[in-house]
Structure formats: structure tokens, C-alpha cells
Scaffold this motif. Structure first.
Motif, short mmCIF file in Angstrom:
data_model
loop_
_atom_site.label_atom_id
_atom_site.label_comp_id
_atom_site.label_asym_id
_atom_site.label_seq_id
_atom_site.Cartn_x
_atom_site.Cartn_y
_atom_site.Cartn_z
N PRO A 16 0.83 -1.21 0.00
CA PRO A 16 0.00 0.00 0.00
C PRO A 16 0.86 1.26 0.00
CG PRO A 16 -0.06 -1.08 2.15
CD PRO A 16 0.68 -2.00 1.23
N ARG A 17 0.51 2.20 -0.86
CA ARG A 17 1.20 3.49 -0.88
C ARG A 17 0.65 4.35 0.25
NH1 ARG A 17 3.82 5.63 -5.18
NH2 ARG A 17 2.76 7.63 -4.93
N VAL A 18 1.55 4.81 1.12
CA VAL A 18 1.13 5.58 2.29
C VAL A 18 1.77 6.97 2.21
CG1 VAL A 18 1.02 5.66 4.80
CG2 VAL A 18 1.02 3.45 3.63
N ALA A 19 0.93 7.98 2.04
CA ALA A 19 1.42 9.36 2.02
C ALA A 19 1.67 9.81 3.45
CB ALA A 19 0.41 10.26 1.35
N VAL A 20 2.78 10.53 3.66
CA VAL A 20 3.16 11.02 4.98
C VAL A 20 3.31 12.53 4.91
CG1 VAL A 20 4.88 10.92 6.83
CG2 VAL A 20 4.36 8.86 5.50
N ILE A 21 2.60 13.23 5.78
CA ILE A 21 2.67 14.69 5.85
C ILE A 21 2.93 15.09 7.30
CG2 ILE A 21 1.41 16.86 5.57
CD1 ILE A 21 -0.23 15.56 3.38
N SER A 22 3.91 15.94 7.51
CA SER A 22 4.12 16.55 8.82
C SER A 22 3.44 17.91 8.82
CB SER A 22 5.61 16.72 9.11
OG SER A 22 6.26 15.47 9.14
N ARG A 68 -5.74 11.28 -3.17
CA ARG A 68 -5.98 10.95 -4.57
C ARG A 68 -4.95 9.94 -5.09
NH1 ARG A 68 -5.38 15.68 -6.37
NH2 ARG A 68 -3.18 15.43 -6.92
N ASP A 69 -3.70 10.06 -4.64
CA ASP A 69 -2.62 9.26 -5.20
C ASP A 69 -2.21 8.07 -4.32
OD1 ASP A 69 -2.51 11.11 -7.29
OD2 ASP A 69 -1.03 12.34 -6.24
N ALA A 70 -2.62 8.07 -3.06
CA ALA A 70 -2.14 7.03 -2.13
C ALA A 70 -3.31 6.21 -1.61
CB ALA A 70 -1.38 7.67 -0.97
#
Length: 648
Positions: free
Chosen positions: A199-205, A263-265
Motif C-alpha cells: 500500500p502506498r502511504v502518504a506522509v505529511i508533517s 488521490r494518489d495514495a
């Protein structure tokens, strides 16, 4: 596609902001909103499948081995020809005119009274049913052998399919592909496999205060730790992390970043912005990103209470607490189970050990608390020392061996409790050398050579008195101490008891630290400087923790006074210097090297003795001897002098 079974439905209704749920209830609701779901899969070449989870069962397409083969170097024979062979009754067999090597198909039939030379792995020729080892034969002329030992049918023969049979279930869906699995698949000629797609997991701080490593650090700013550590933890647990950087506390920018990530992850993980505050925007944005929205906001965990769990149109969204330790505990405890299911991986299997807790640990009623610990070897087994650095400490997670759990209904864990410790790694390596007591940067200089030769050194900072207590209990090899005795006006020796001896370390100058532009301290000695500070109610001090040798010196100077800032009690010299340099305090006591390193003024007060209480029963241990050798070496003495210390 593989389907994940649906857990019991515990209700999906959106919760009010920070309505505290139990850990179990929050996780159950989160999983109920996500599963069952299909696990996307992809085909991968065998060489690229290491660590992936199989998405389907695999059956063997061929027999392994694919033919009857010899297990030894020797001669293919008919076992009946030599059934009567023995030391007193040798049997002669005529050699056939071929030798069977690996990869060579036999041409000649093994008739009665004949034998065919064969190498290990060679195909068994027609007519033969056993192999006699070459060591059990003797040449008999140029074209015959003499055999003095009988063999049974099938001896030293691996039959076709004896390892893997055609059509046999080779590996099951969900199996993690390691080197052994790759070997099995290669033996069957399998070149590619269908595995669960990571799974693609987006990470944002999130946060105005965050600066990326490598950039200049502005006042009141901090480096973004969570982005890197969360991304690494995702990769460790079957995901493919995509770090999108840090986004400031701007609602429009943050919402745009979150929408793009979803949208992407397949999953979105944010850190920061979960507590109740004007700058916390993430949880408000979630309600606009998809249904059902927030599942849980507030979990009865310590650390990790402000964790926010949400699902937006089938995609999990997680907002972790901002403090690194809180973020990592909640991630591993609450998020990893979901992530591993999405990746088709089995539940994580944590190793556990039993250890004794040497000190009392206070806890908060109503919240499950996780306490990170460092393990050392005691007289009667493992000892678990709590880190005590708090949820904002990055090193707590990196340096601990594991953690213990305090139930929500308990307000403490008494000293001497036998507790179960969950390890961060499959195995724990007990350190070769254990040092418990007061920490000093000079200690790192002395122990560096030990680490360079492969010795594991564990240094636990609990203060001088805490170190002495640990030494008396036999929980360490050495206890660094710097304790002044008023009655004898000497350092350290009066505090020793039977079973402890003093090893001289080095001298370090303690003194009053202040900002160089603060005229209140110009030209004053230590006693006069403290008197001037006490005379000014606006002059704020920073103290040290109880049990520290520095605290004893400060209390001597203060007498019975308790000025503003007295109860601000950090646990290190660096923290004292930082408080003064950052204008949170005006004066305190620290050591000269720390004061000079941050450009502060320094008034010498006393040269204290930083020595070691050595547990005599452990003196002959090789690691202790290595430490004593390093302490007395010319290299260590020179390094200490360069750092501003005076070797004893």
C-alpha cells in the motif's frame, strides 16, 4: 484478490472531538470501517519478491527432484547383486562403459553383475536400485570393482518427488517470501509470483515550527523528526511510504495537500495537529474529505492520547500526536495492525521477556500507559530501567530495548514488580558494560574505544544517588557520581558502602552560568552572584533535579532560599544552559564545557570530582577491565583535556 475478513461491527458513528475511547474500542471501530477489503496484487520476478506476501497459493508444477538421483559419489548397482557381500565374502562387479555426472542422462542399462560409476546428483540409470559409496569399494583390475558391504534397495537414492511432489501445495497465500521460499520456488522453476501490492502511504508533517533536516534552524523552530521516522516505520511494516514534506498551519494549503495525498495514495498519515488548539486544523479538514470521516479522536493511551483515526471514502487517514515518542508508540500499537492487513502480511509477532522494575513508576488512572525501558543483567535476571525522558524524547525510542504496559486501572507500578517487557527487536542483547548514574559528555569520550571494538555499552542517566542505589543492588558495573559531603568536605568516598570501591575519573568545574550581557553578574564571585540574584525578585533561576550532585552544590549556595525558578528542575547540564541562553531563566549552575559551548558567561564555584563507584564483584569482567584500561589511557586523558575536563 485476497479478501480480509470483517471483524465484529462495533459501530461506525462519527465521534465528537476528543471523546476518549479505550484502545480496544478505537481499534475495533477503525478496523470495522476498513475491512473486509480486497488486497491489490501484482506479479513480481522472483528476484524482486523478497519480503513480499504471496497473494495466492502456489502448487508445485514439477517433481523435485525431477528424477531418481544419487546422494553420494559411488557406483549405481542392483542391490540383489551384493546382498551377500561382506568382509569375508567380497563381490566383484564389472564396470559399465560410462560415468554418470550431474546433467548427464544415462545411456547404458545396469545389468546383473555390473555397476556404473555415478557422481552425487547424477540420474540413476535403468536397472539400478541403489548406490554403493566409493569409500566401500576397491578396484579389481581395470574394469571391475570389489565390494565388501551390502546395500539395501533405495540406499543413497533420492526418488523423484521425494522433496516436492508435482501438484503439492508449495506455499500458501499470505506467506512472507524469504530466502528459503525463494529457494523452493526456484527449485520448481517458478520465475515470477503474484504478491500483495504494497500500500502506498502518504506522509505529511504539520506545523509552522517544522524545518527539514539540512536547513537552518530558526528560533523556536525544530527539525521535522516525525516525517522521517514515520516513513521508515511504514516501510518496515509492508507499506511504501511517500513523504510529502511539512505543511504549515494554513487550512487551505493543508487541505490541498491532504486531498492530493488521498488521490494518489492508499492511506494518509499525518503527525501533529491532533490536540485541542487553534492551530490544529487536520481533524476539521477530515470531515470534508469523505465518509464516514473521524472514527475516533482521543484514545486512552499514554503516550498517544490525542490520536485521531478516520476513514475517508474507504481510505484510512491517521493523525498521529506531534511528539516523536507518542507518534511512534501509537503508530506501532494502533496503525501497524491495519497497515499489515492492507499489505497482506500476518500480524506482527513481538518477542517478550520478563524483567524486574527496580524503581516505582507512577501512572495516570484511566489510561493504558506504555513505558520504554532499557534492559540490563541483574543478580537474579533482567532489570528494566524506565527511560523517563517523556513523549517528546527522540532518543527514548531509539535507545530503549522495549516497553512495559501499565493497565488503565493502576496508578503506579511498584518497585520490584516482575513485569513483561515487549521487545522492539526479535532478540535482546544484554550490554557488556552497564553504567548507571550521573551522565557526563566526558563519559562518551572514554567509552568510545570500547564501542569501536564491538563491546555494547549501556549508560543510563539516573543521577548520582540513583546510580549508587543501582550499584548497591548489583544492577550495574559502575556508577558515575559527583557527591559532596558537607561534614568531611570531600567528594564521593563518604558515600561508598561495602562492595563498592572508588575509581577516580576526572575533575570538572561547576559554576554559575548567565548571559554575558547580564550586568547583574559582572565581576562577581559565585557567592556574590547568587546573593545578587536573590536580591532581585525578577532574576529567575533554573535548578537541577533531586539526586544530582549539582543540586547539592546549588542548595549549599542558596541556604534555605527558594527563589523564582527553584522548582524548575531539568535533569542535565545542557538543559540548564539552554534555559539561560533562551531567556527562560537568568542563572543556574552547570559545568564549564557546557557553558562555553553555548557562549554563556561562567563564574567558577567548585571543581567537582566526577568518579566511579565500582562494584567489586564485577571488577574482573572483561568489559570492566576494558573500561578501566581506556580510562587510564593517554588517548582518553588527552580527549578529556581537549573537552575542558581535568583527568584525575
Amino acid at each position: 484478490m485476497t479478501m480480509i475478513p470483517k471483524p465484529p461491527d462495533r459501530g461506525l458513528e462519527q465521534e465528537q472531538f476528543l471523546k476518549i475511547l479505550s484502545r480496544e474500542e478505537a481499534l475495533a471501530r477503525f478496523e470495522a470501517a476498513l475491512f473486509p477489503r480486497a488486497i491489490p496484487s501484482q506479479r513480481r520476478r522472483l528476484a524482486d519478491a523478497l519480503g513480499a506476501a504471496l497473494a495466492e497459493d502456489i502448487t508445485a508444477p514439477i517433481d523435485v527432484p525431477p528424477f531418481d538421483r544419487s546422494n553420494v559419489d559411488g557406483f549405481a548397482v542392483r542391490s540383489s547383486d551384493i546382498s551377500a557381500a561382506g568382509e569375508g565374502a567380497p563381490v566383484n562387479l564389472v564396470l559399465n562403459g560410462e560415468t554418470i555426472h550431474c546433467g548427464i542422462s544415462p545411456r547404458l542399462h545396469v545389468a546383473t553383475g555390473t555397476a556404473t560409476p555415478i557422481a552425487t546428483g547424477g540420474p540413476l540409470p535403468r536397472g539400478a536400485d541403489a548406490v554403493v559409496m566409493v569409500e566401500h569399494t576397491q578396484p579389481s583390475g581395470s574394469d571391475a570393482i570389489e565390494i565388501r558391504r551390502a546395500v539395501s534397495p533405495g540406499q543413497f537414492v533420492s526418488y523423484a518427488g521425494s522433496d516436492i511432489a508435482r501438484g503439492e501445495a508449495l506455499l500458501r497465500a499470505g506467506t512472507i517470501i524469504g530466502s528459503r521460499e525463494i529457494g523452493m520456488l526456484a527449485a520448481c522453476g517458478v520465475a515470477d509470483v503474484r504478491v500483495a501490492r504494497k500500500p502506498r502511504v502518504a506522509v505529511i508533517s504539520t506545523g509552522d515550527e517544522l524545518v527539514q533536516p539540512g536547513e537552518a534552524l530558526a528560533p523556536a523552530a525544530i527539525y521535522d523528526t516525525n516525517g522521517a521516522i514515520v516513513a521508515a516505520a511504514i516501510d518496515e511494516n509492508g507499506g511504501e511510504a511517500v513523504f510529502l514534506g511539512a505543511v504549515p498551519d494554513d487550512e487551505a494549503r493543508l487541505e490541498a495537500a491532504m486531498r492530493g495525498a488521498l488521490r494518489d495514495a492508499d492511506m494518509l498519515v499525518l503527525s501533529g495537529g491532533t490536540s485541542k488548539g487553534a492551530g490544529d486544523l487536520s481533524h476539521r479538514i477530515i470531515g470534508r474529505l469523505g465518509q464516514p470521516g473521524i472514527i475516533a479522536h482521543g484514545v486512552a493511551l499514554k503516550p498517544g492520547k490525542p490520536l485521531c483515526l478516520a476513514v475517508c471514502d474507504g481510505k484510512p487517514v491517521v493523525i498521529l500526536p506531534g511528539f516523536p515518542t507518542s507518534a511512534m508508540f501509537t503508530f506501532h500499537d494502533m496503525i501497524v495492525p491495519v497497515l499489515r492487513k492492507m499489505a497482506g502480511l500476518p500480524a506482527r509477532s513481538d518477542a517478550r521477556v520478563s524483567a524486574t522494575v527496580p524503581v516505582r513508576i507512577t501512572s495516570e488512572l484511566g489510561r493504558v500507559e506504555f513505558v520504554m525501558v532499557s534492559l540490563v543483567e541483574g543478580k537474579d535476571g533482567l532489570i528494566a530501567y524506565p527511560s523517563g525522558k517523556g513523549s517528546g524524547a527522540i532518543t527514548s525510542f531509539a535507545q530503549a530495548d522495549g516497553f512495559l504496559r501499565i493497565d488503565a486501572l493502576a496508578d503506579q507500578m511498584p518497585a520490584g514488580t516482575e513485569a513483561e517487557v515487549t521487545l522492539f527487536t526479535p532478540h535482546v542483547r544484554v550490554p557488556d558494560l552497564v553504567i548507571v548514574g550521573s551522565h557526563c559528555t566526558g563519559l562518551d569520550l572514554v567509552t568510545a574505544p570500547l564501542a569501536h571494538v564491538g563491546l555494547a555499552v549501556r549508560s543510563i542517566a539516573v543521577g548520582s544517588l540513583g546510580g549508587l542505589a543501582a550499584a548497591k543492588r548489583g544492577e550495574c558495573d559502575l556508577a558515575p557520581i559527583h557527591l559532596f559531603d558537607d561534614r568531611s568536605e570531600t567528594y564521593n568516598t563518604p558515600y561508598l558502602v561495602e562492595g563498592l570501591v572508588l575509581v577516580p575519573g576526572w575533575r570538572r568545574m561547576q559554576g554559575i552560568v548567565f548571559r554575558k550581557d547580564d550586568k547583574r553578574f559582572d565581576g562577581l564571585g559565585a557567592e556574590a552572584a547568587v546573593a545578587a540574584a536573590l536580591a532581585d525578585p525578577a532574576c529567575i533561576m533554573v535548578n537541577r533535579n533531586q539526586g544530582a550532585g549539582t543540586r547539592i552544590l546549588i542548595d549549599r549556595l542558596l541556604g534555605g532560599a527558594r527563589p523564582e525558578g527553584y522548582w524548575n528542575q531539568p535533569r542535565s547540564h545542557n538543559a540548564v544552559a539552554a534555559a539561560v541562553a533562551q531567556h527562560r531563566a537568568d542563572w543556574g549552575m552547570t559545568i564549564a564545557p557546557v557553558a562555553h559551548a553555548v557562549g554563556l558567561g561562567f563564574i567558577p564555584f567548585a571543581e567537582e570530582h566526577y568518579d566511579f563507584a565500582l562494584v567489586t564483584a564485577r571488577k574482573q569482567r572483561s568489559a570492566v577491565q576494558a573500561f578501566l584500561h581506556a580510562l587510564g589511557s593517554d588517548e582518553a586523558r588527552a580527549a578529556l583535556e581537549r573537552a575542558g575536563f581535568r583527568p584525575a
